[in-house]
Design a protein around this motif. Structure first.
Motif, PDB file in Angstrom:
ATOM      1  N   ASP A 215      -5.991   2.980  -0.775  1.00 31.23           N
ATOM      2  CA  ASP A 215      -7.435   2.871  -0.964  1.00 31.23           C
ATOM      3  C   ASP A 215      -7.811   1.470  -1.463  1.00 31.23           C
ATOM      4  O   ASP A 215      -8.828   0.910  -1.070  1.00 31.23           O
ATOM      5  N   PHE A 216      -6.968   0.935  -2.336  1.00 29.75           N
ATOM      6  CA  PHE A 216      -7.142  -0.445  -2.775  1.00 29.75           C
ATOM      7  C   PHE A 216      -5.746  -1.041  -2.859  1.00 29.75           C
ATOM      8  O   PHE A 216      -4.924  -0.594  -3.665  1.00 29.75           O
ATOM      9  N   GLY A 217      -5.460  -2.018  -2.000  1.00 22.91           N
ATOM     10  CA  GLY A 217      -4.118  -2.580  -1.943  1.00 22.91           C
ATOM     11  C   GLY A 217      -4.152  -4.066  -2.279  1.00 22.91           C
ATOM     12  O   GLY A 217      -5.069  -4.793  -1.889  1.00 22.91           O
ATOM     13  N   VAL A 218      -3.127  -4.513  -3.011  1.00 26.50           N
ATOM     14  CA  VAL A 218      -3.046  -5.914  -3.422  1.00 26.50           C
ATOM     15  C   VAL A 218      -1.730  -6.475  -2.885  1.00 26.50           C
ATOM     16  O   VAL A 218      -0.677  -5.872  -3.095  1.00 26.50           O
ATOM     17  N   VAL A 219      -1.790  -7.605  -2.186  1.00 24.25           N
ATOM     18  CA  VAL A 219      -0.581  -8.242  -1.678  1.00 24.25           C
ATOM     19  C   VAL A 219      -0.541  -9.680  -2.191  1.00 24.25           C
ATOM     20  O   VAL A 219      -1.482 -10.457  -1.963  1.00 24.25           O
ATOM     21  N   ALA A 220       0.544 -10.000  -2.911  1.00 25.06           N
ATOM     22  CA  ALA A 220       0.667 -11.347  -3.465  1.00 25.06           C
ATOM     23  C   ALA A 220       1.057 -12.323  -2.367  1.00 25.06           C
ATOM     24  O   ALA A 220       1.885 -12.010  -1.511  1.00 25.06           O
ATOM     25  N   VAL A 221       0.440 -13.482  -2.398  1.00 22.84           N
ATOM     26  CA  VAL A 221       0.834 -14.587  -1.518  1.00 22.84           C
ATOM     27  C   VAL A 221       0.985 -15.822  -2.409  1.00 22.84           C
ATOM     28  O   VAL A 221       0.610 -15.792  -3.585  1.00 22.84           O
ATOM     29  N   GLU A 222       1.532 -16.887  -1.847  1.00 20.83           N
ATOM     30  CA  GLU A 222       1.772 -18.090  -2.648  1.00 20.83           C
ATOM     31  C   GLU A 222       0.526 -18.559  -3.375  1.00 20.83           C
ATOM     32  O   GLU A 222       0.551 -18.943  -4.538  1.00 20.83           O
TER      33      GLU A 222
ATOM     34  N   MET B 272      -5.926   0.195 -16.372  1.00 21.77           N
ATOM     35  CA  MET B 272      -7.380   0.076 -16.296  1.00 21.77           C
ATOM     36  C   MET B 272      -8.015   1.300 -15.618  1.00 21.77           C
ATOM     37  O   MET B 272      -9.106   1.738 -15.998  1.00 21.77           O
ATOM     38  N   THR B 273      -7.317   1.861 -14.624  1.00 23.25           N
ATOM     39  CA  THR B 273      -7.986   2.845 -13.757  1.00 23.25           C
ATOM     40  C   THR B 273      -7.578   4.287 -14.016  1.00 23.25           C
ATOM     41  O   THR B 273      -8.224   5.203 -13.519  1.00 23.25           O
ATOM     42  N   TRP B 274      -6.522   4.531 -14.805  1.00 20.39           N
ATOM     43  CA  TRP B 274      -6.047   5.909 -14.950  1.00 20.39           C
ATOM     44  C   TRP B 274      -7.135   6.774 -15.594  1.00 20.39           C
ATOM     45  O   TRP B 274      -7.931   6.302 -16.396  1.00 20.39           O
ATOM     46  N   GLY B 275      -7.136   8.026 -15.210  1.00 21.98           N
ATOM     47  CA  GLY B 275      -8.075   8.969 -15.819  1.00 21.98           C
ATOM     48  C   GLY B 275      -9.444   8.987 -15.165  1.00 21.98           C
ATOM     49  O   GLY B 275     -10.272   9.821 -15.504  1.00 21.98           O
ATOM     50  N   SER B 276      -9.695   8.082 -14.204  1.00 23.86           N
ATOM     51  CA  SER B 276     -11.038   8.040 -13.607  1.00 23.86           C
ATOM     52  C   SER B 276     -11.186   9.145 -12.562  1.00 23.86           C
ATOM     53  O   SER B 276     -10.283   9.383 -11.763  1.00 23.86           O
ATOM     54  N   TRP B 277     -12.324   9.833 -12.591  1.00 20.95           N
ATOM     55  CA  TRP B 277     -12.637  10.826 -11.567  1.00 20.95           C
ATOM     56  C   TRP B 277     -13.301  10.150 -10.389  1.00 20.95           C
ATOM     57  O   TRP B 277     -14.098   9.245 -10.558  1.00 20.95           O
ATOM     58  N   MET B 278     -12.932  10.606  -9.190  1.00 22.07           N
ATOM     59  CA  MET B 278     -13.355   9.944  -7.956  1.00 22.07           C
ATOM     60  C   MET B 278     -13.916  10.992  -6.992  1.00 22.07           C
ATOM     61  O   MET B 278     -13.712  12.185  -7.187  1.00 22.07           O
ATOM     62  N   PRO B 279     -14.586  10.540  -5.918  1.00 23.27           N
ATOM     63  CA  PRO B 279     -15.016  11.512  -4.899  1.00 23.27           C
ATOM     64  C   PRO B 279     -13.816  12.227  -4.266  1.00 23.27           C
ATOM     65  O   PRO B 279     -13.915  13.365  -3.838  1.00 23.27           O
ATOM     66  N   HIS B 280     -12.701  11.538  -4.156  1.00 24.62           N
ATOM     67  CA  HIS B 280     -11.482  12.121  -3.601  1.00 24.62           C
ATOM     68  C   HIS B 280     -10.308  11.419  -4.275  1.00 24.62           C
ATOM     69  O   HIS B 280     -10.529  10.549  -5.119  1.00 24.62           O
ATOM     70  N   LYS B 281      -9.082  11.763  -3.883  1.00 23.69           N
ATOM     71  CA  LYS B 281      -7.958  11.079  -4.523  1.00 23.69           C
ATOM     72  C   LYS B 281      -7.950   9.599  -4.138  1.00 23.69           C
ATOM     73  O   LYS B 281      -8.372   9.226  -3.047  1.00 23.69           O
ATOM     74  N   VAL B 282      -7.457   8.785  -5.057  1.00 25.49           N
ATOM     75  CA  VAL B 282      -7.422   7.345  -4.828  1.00 25.49           C
ATOM     76  C   VAL B 282      -6.030   6.829  -5.183  1.00 25.49           C
ATOM     77  O   VAL B 282      -5.496   7.144  -6.240  1.00 25.49           O
ATOM     78  N   LYS B 283      -5.472   6.068  -4.255  1.00 25.80           N
ATOM     79  CA  LYS B 283      -4.139   5.502  -4.484  1.00 25.80           C
ATOM     80  C   LYS B 283      -4.194   3.984  -4.370  1.00 25.80           C
ATOM     81  O   LYS B 283      -4.850   3.459  -3.469  1.00 25.80           O
ATOM     82  N   LEU B 284      -3.484   3.335  -5.266  1.00 27.45           N
ATOM     83  CA  LEU B 284      -3.424   1.883  -5.274  1.00 27.45           C
ATOM     84  C   LEU B 284      -1.979   1.439  -5.047  1.00 27.45           C
ATOM     85  O   LEU B 284      -1.056   2.225  -5.246  1.00 27.45           O
ATOM     86  N   ALA B 285      -1.809   0.196  -4.626  1.00 22.51           N
ATOM     87  CA  ALA B 285      -0.463  -0.357  -4.540  1.00 22.51           C
ATOM     88  C   ALA B 285      -0.538  -1.871  -4.695  1.00 22.51           C
ATOM     89  O   ALA B 285      -1.551  -2.491  -4.364  1.00 22.51           O
ATOM     90  N   VAL B 286       0.552  -2.446  -5.203  1.00 25.52           N
ATOM     91  CA  VAL B 286       0.639  -3.901  -5.329  1.00 25.52           C
ATOM     92  C   VAL B 286       1.990  -4.345  -4.776  1.00 25.52           C
ATOM     93  O   VAL B 286       3.037  -3.880  -5.237  1.00 25.52           O
ATOM     94  N   SER B 287       1.952  -5.226  -3.794  1.00 22.15           N
ATOM     95  CA  SER B 287       3.181  -5.789  -3.244  1.00 22.15           C
ATOM     96  C   SER B 287       3.315  -7.237  -3.708  1.00 22.15           C
ATOM     97  O   SER B 287       2.322  -7.958  -3.803  1.00 22.15           O
ATOM     98  N   GLY B 288       4.564  -7.662  -3.947  1.00 18.62           N
ATOM     99  CA  GLY B 288       4.805  -8.995  -4.502  1.00 18.62           C
ATOM    100  C   GLY B 288       4.916 -10.093  -3.463  1.00 18.62           C
ATOM    101  O   GLY B 288       4.998 -11.269  -3.808  1.00 18.62           O
ATOM    102  N   CYS B 289       4.926  -9.720  -2.166  1.00 12.79           N
ATOM    103  CA  CYS B 289       4.950 -10.747  -1.121  1.00 12.79           C
ATOM    104  C   CYS B 289       4.468 -10.108   0.174  1.00 12.79           C
ATOM    105  O   CYS B 289       4.324  -8.894   0.242  1.00 12.79           O
ATOM    106  N   PRO B 290       4.210 -10.875   1.204  1.00 12.79           N
ATOM    107  CA  PRO B 290       3.656 -10.310   2.445  1.00 12.79           C
ATOM    108  C   PRO B 290       4.585  -9.321   3.144  1.00 12.79           C
ATOM    109  O   PRO B 290       4.160  -8.645   4.089  1.00 12.79           O
ATOM    110  N   ARG B 291       5.847  -9.198   2.730  1.00 13.16           N
ATOM    111  CA  ARG B 291       6.701  -8.157   3.319  1.00 13.16           C
ATOM    112  C   ARG B 291       6.169  -6.767   2.963  1.00 13.16           C
ATOM    113  O   ARG B 291       6.494  -5.789   3.616  1.00 13.16           O
ATOM    114  N   ASN B 292       5.419  -6.720   1.880  1.00 15.47           N
ATOM    115  CA  ASN B 292       4.600  -5.545   1.571  1.00 15.47           C
ATOM    116  C   ASN B 292       5.399  -4.258   1.411  1.00 15.47           C
ATOM    117  O   ASN B 292       5.073  -3.220   1.995  1.00 15.47           O
TER     118      ASN B 292
END
Lengths: 117, 826
Positions: B707-714, B679-699
């Motif tokens: 910049d935008f982080g997603v952590v899965a919980v039950e 969804m987000t690739w190729g978008s120009w931003m004010p600065h670099k932007v990094k995302l991450a997704v973790s599958g559990c709270p151990r993260n």
């Protein structure tokens, strides 16, 4: 020792983007030929006096270029770094004739010799 | 040969010398007039003209077309004038041959005429570009009264017109056709109008004015074909666009008409070669006007032609004196209501400097180019009252001395009475001087309010007085007034620092004004906001490029010259001038095929270093610039696209393996990461932007310093924002928790769009959130409708942004950027 400088046709003005530069490869290293917003032409050794960054890849603004490595600003007319930085890139004479870019290069000079802009 | 002519020759033999003039245009007739003034009885003069009429003022064809003048008003010499001066006029009977040996010219009718001196004034021909359809009826040039008549007839039938060529003549033609009610489009090859007379800023103003007159301007438009089986129906451009037209005007330029001279074996370059005495390679033959080439220069403007005519007359009268040494051409656009003037050489060059004056409120732009303390060229738009004065300074070529500092303010200020220091200038203004034209606020009121209410910032002045609250172009003046009124106490408010030395405006004001005033190009912003440099600097230009890209997705054309090298070449420059290449690996997941392709590329191009990055990608270091397109082509072939590791852009989405493999994983974090990256690739931003997704709270994906982080919980997905590693580590703030994958994507797009629209260029999400506060972000995104709107705007922008820059370049785009202009052997 006498210095022979010859004008070499390196291409059409349109081949250099406005506010940009192209490189001419020579036996003594690359020479960057700049074309400014107002179609001014300048030529410098493609080496920043700071750490040797390729000036041809910098952003050209007014009659200056900003080196892409550490943002030193080099005056195109003199090759000198804008204060407070100090240093100078070697200049070459360049001119436009009927739409062609002519670059002055030493024909048979040693590594120290070069044109004067 | 006719008997009439032999007789005429004999009559004059032994009496007056015979002067034959080929060409009944402005230059030839001006030379005759000058000659009659200094030596009236010397020659028996015969004039041959191609057009069947007297001599008229060709530069007034534009007012004729625009119906501002009638033909009688532009006629210079009627037939009576020729008779009264004893001149034989052969109108409508052009000369077709010169016999230099016999000194005789032959006209189309067969008429022969002997000469002692011959003056070539054959002018120039309009250039017709060799495209298919150029012979179709309905295509005209813009050169003589017949062309104008054809255009007037066409416009009487209404419909639409395309003018090919956005130079002086083309624009005047377009203006005339629009004034006669035709729907008019100008198609221009170069990047801006009148590129030989104007710089980009003045051309932009002109384009705006023409648009207000209903004229559409297409720049960078290359004509491929004139359409229509029997007569013109339109124009097709090389990019495939088609513009319907009932009339096509070709006004791309003129070419000296030297055919006759060439056939007579006179020396000819682009035009008939003349020396400073306007004499050709045959000493008995002179030439004047647009047909000549003098010191490598051809002229198409009237002033130099008249200078030449003076020299011709004096030589024909047998006088010595100053020759023609070339001329400083000056241009004035003859479109009523548009004040535009340019003269001299404003192309810069070594040692030249620019003085730029912009007055957005009055629509004035002045650019003066100086070299060695002398005026060398100028462009005036909106205020040409001083053009004559500047031209005089230009031609005199004297050192300007103290005049230099006040030069831009024009003749009235040239006495030195007016100070250059803007602060002193503001201090010297009377109390009733209007500062804010939009809201009618005068200086006295602002000064009084500052003192009474104890104001200390431009923001406060705006709030209390409304000054600078509308268009903002007086913000600089307001700042000056604060400085003058408060003296030492005045400090520019924090956060309102100018973008750079080119402008007094801060980032937020510029963004606000880009939207409010619908500024859509970098020159437009610089003009409207009164930039003090001609084309900005390495700080402001990339910022403006980003702001415009963000404000007008799909409409704004990204400017390579406003991009840092990495974003121009789509690779990361290294300390030795080589580049690094990072292919995209969606969600950090790769495959045997991709790894094999990478390994092949490494060996094929002898890439010295391969390194795994912190963002779960593979970095190929030390790639030579000229190899980049081939490297990309090979990576593309294996399905890999640009990883944008080089840009102020979405970089990576880092993931852990999640519930697919991990015994602790609660959700499929890899699939979520891949979905977000798609969804987000190729978008120009004010600065670099990094995302991450973790599958559990151990993260394990370290999502809480992204910049935008997603952590899965039950029970769903926790969303975190505003974190980064780097120089100053900042852990994310928790934004909210959502339940579905769709909601994650919606919040992600909305958050990124809010950041894109509100953060300053080169401000990462962490300092941005610290500056505006998490509450502000949460408040903007809390309302579902507004959140959806941000997300929609993000996707709309992505529609235009998701183009693989590597594939474009591997296919040959911008190939010249990767190879030398030339190679010189030792």
């Amino acid at each position: 020792m006498s210095l022979v400088i010859s004008w070499i046709d390196v291409g059409a003005l349109e081949a250099i983007p406005r506010q940009g530069a192209r490189v001419v490869a020579t036996p003594r290293g690359d020479v960057a030929v700049f074309r400014t917003h107002d179609d001014g032409l300048f030529a410098l050794d493609d080496r920043c006096p700071h750490r040797g960054g390729p000036l041809s890849q910098g952003i050209v603004h007014g009659h200056a270029v900003t080196c892409p490595l550490h943002n030193w600003v080099i005056e195109l007319a003199s090759g000198a770094a804008r204060r407070p930085d100090e240093g100078c890139s070697h200049r070459h004479a360049v001119r436009l004739e009927r739409g062609r870019v002519l670059l002055a290069l030493p024909a048979d000079a040693g590594p120290e010799a070069a044109g004067h802009g | 040969m006719t008997t009439q002519n032999s007789r005429q020759g004999q009559q004059e033999r032994g009496g007056r010398e015979r002067l034959v003039v080929i060409g009944n245009g402005m230059a030839g007739m001006r030379a005759v007039e000058e000659l009659l003034a200094i030596d009236p009885g010397r020659y028996a003069i015969t004039v041959f003209g191609a057009e069947p009429r007297g001599n008229y003022n060709r530069i007034m064809l534009s007012p004729l077309l625009a119906a501002e003048k009638r033909f009688e008003e532009i006629l210079l010499n009627d037939l009576d004038w020729y008779a009264a001066n004893g001149i034989t006029l052969k109108a409508g009977d052009p000369v077709v041959a010169i016999d230099r040996e016999r000194r005789v010219v032959t006209a189309r009718s067969g008429l022969e005429c002997g000469y002692d001196r011959l003056l070539l004034a054959t002018g120039s021909d309009p250039i017709v570009i060799p495209v298919p359809g150029r012979d179709l009826p309905g295509l005209v040039t813009f050169r003589d009264v017949d062309d104008v008549a054809a255009m007037v007839a066409a416009s009487a039938r209404g419909g639409s017109a395309v003018v090919i060529g956005g130079g002086l003549l083309g624009l005047e033609a377009a203006n005339g056709l629009a004034a006669r009610g035709m729907e008019t489009t100008v198609v221009h090859l170069a990047g801006h109008l009148m590129e030989r007379q104007l710089d980009a800023s003045a051309a932009h103003l002109l384009e705006g004015e023409l648009a207000r007159r209903g004229i559409t301007v297409l720049t960078g438009a290359d004509t491929a074909e004139i359409l229509g089986p029997d007569r013109v129906t339109g124009v097709r451009l090389k990019d495939g666009r088609e513009i319907p037209a009932d009339l096509v005007v070709m006004a791309v330029g003129i070419r000296p008409n030297a055919a006759l001279a060439r056939e007579a074996a006179l020396e000819v370059g682009r035009g008939v070669l003349v020396d400073d005495d306007m004499t050709t390679s045959d000493p008995e033959i002179l030439a004047v006007g647009e047909c000549v080439e003098h010191r490598g220069q051809c002229y198409g403007l009237v002033a130099p032609l008249f200078e030449m005519a003076k020299v011709v007359a004096s030589r024909l009268a047998g006088r010595d004196g100053l020759g023609f040494t070339g001329s400083v051409p000056a241009t004035k656009l003859k479109v009523s209501g548009v004040d535009l003037f340019s003269a001299g050489d404003f192309s810069g060059g070594p040692g030249s400097e620019d003085i730029v004056l912009r007055d957005a409120g009055r629509g004035v732009y002045k650019r003066l180019v100086l070299a060695e303390g002398r005026l060398r060229g100028l462009v005036l738009y909106g205020d040409t009252t001083d053009s004559a004065w500047y031209l005089q300074l230009l031609r005199a070529g004297e050192a300007l001395g103290e005049l230099r500092d006040s030069l831009a303010f024009g003749r009235a200020y040239a006495g030195g009475a007016v100070t250059q220091d803007p602060r002193q200038a503001v201090a010297a203004l009377p109390d009733e001087a209007e500062i804010c034209g939009c809201n009618g606020v005068c200086k006295g009121r602002i000064v009084e309010t500052i003192a009474r209410a104890g104001l200390t910032s431009a923001e406060q002045v705006r709030a209390h007085t409304k000054a600078s609250a509308s268009c903002g172009s007086c913000s600089g003046l307001v700042e000056q007034l604060l400085a003058v009124t408060l003296g030492e106490d005045y400090r520019v408010a924090e956060g309102a620092e100018p973008i750079c030395g080119c402008t007094p405006h801060d980032h937020d004001s510029v963004r606000r004004l880009i939207l409010a005033r619908e500024l859509k190009t970098i020159p437009a912003v610089m003009q409207a906001l009164e930039w003090s440099t001609p084309d900005g600097c390495h700080s402001c230009r990339p910022a403006l490029n980003y702001y415009l890209l963000c404000a007008w997705p799909g409409e704004y054309l990204d400017q390579a010259a406003a991009r840092f090298v990495n974003e121009r070449l789509h690779a990361n420059i290294q300390k030795d001038g080589t580049y690094s290449v990072v292919p995209r690996m969606w969600g950090g997941q790769t495959s045997a095929a991709e790894l094999r392709a990478i390994a092949d590329v490494v060996e094929r191009y002898a890439i010295p270093t391969v390194k795994v990055t912190g963002g779960q990608r593979i970095d190929l270091l030390g790639v030579r610039k000229q190899d980049l397109p081939s490297v990309w082509r090979d990576l593309n072939a294996a399905g890999m696209v640009s990883g944008h590791a080089y840009g102020k852009a979405l970089r990576t989405v880092k993931t852990c393996v999640g519930s697919e493999w991990c015994r602790f994983g609660t959700r499929d974090s890899t699939a979520m990461g891949i979905a977000l990256e798609r969804m987000t690739w190729g978008s120009w931003m004010p600065h670099k932007v990094k995302l991450a997704v973790s599958g559990c709270p151990r993260n394990c994906a370290e999502a809480t310093i992204k910049d935008f982080g997603v952590v899965a919980v039950e029970s769903g997905w926790e969303l975190h924002v505003g974190g980064n590693g780097g120089m100053k580590v900042r852990a994310c703030d928790r934004l909210c928790k959502v339940e579905t994958a769709e909601e994650v994507k919606l919040w992600c797009g909305a958050f990124l769009q809010l950041y894109r629209e509100e953060a300053r260029y080169l401000e990462r999400t962490a300092p941005w959130i610290e500056r505006v506060g998490l509450e502000h972000v949460a408040e903007r995104l809390s309302d579902p409708d507004r959140r959806a709107a941000y997300h929609r705007r993000f996707l709309e922008s992505q529609r235009h942004a998701q183009v693989d820059p590597w594939a474009e370049r591997a296919a040959g785009a911008e190939a010249e950027a990767f190879r030398p202009l030339a190679s010189v052997e030792g």
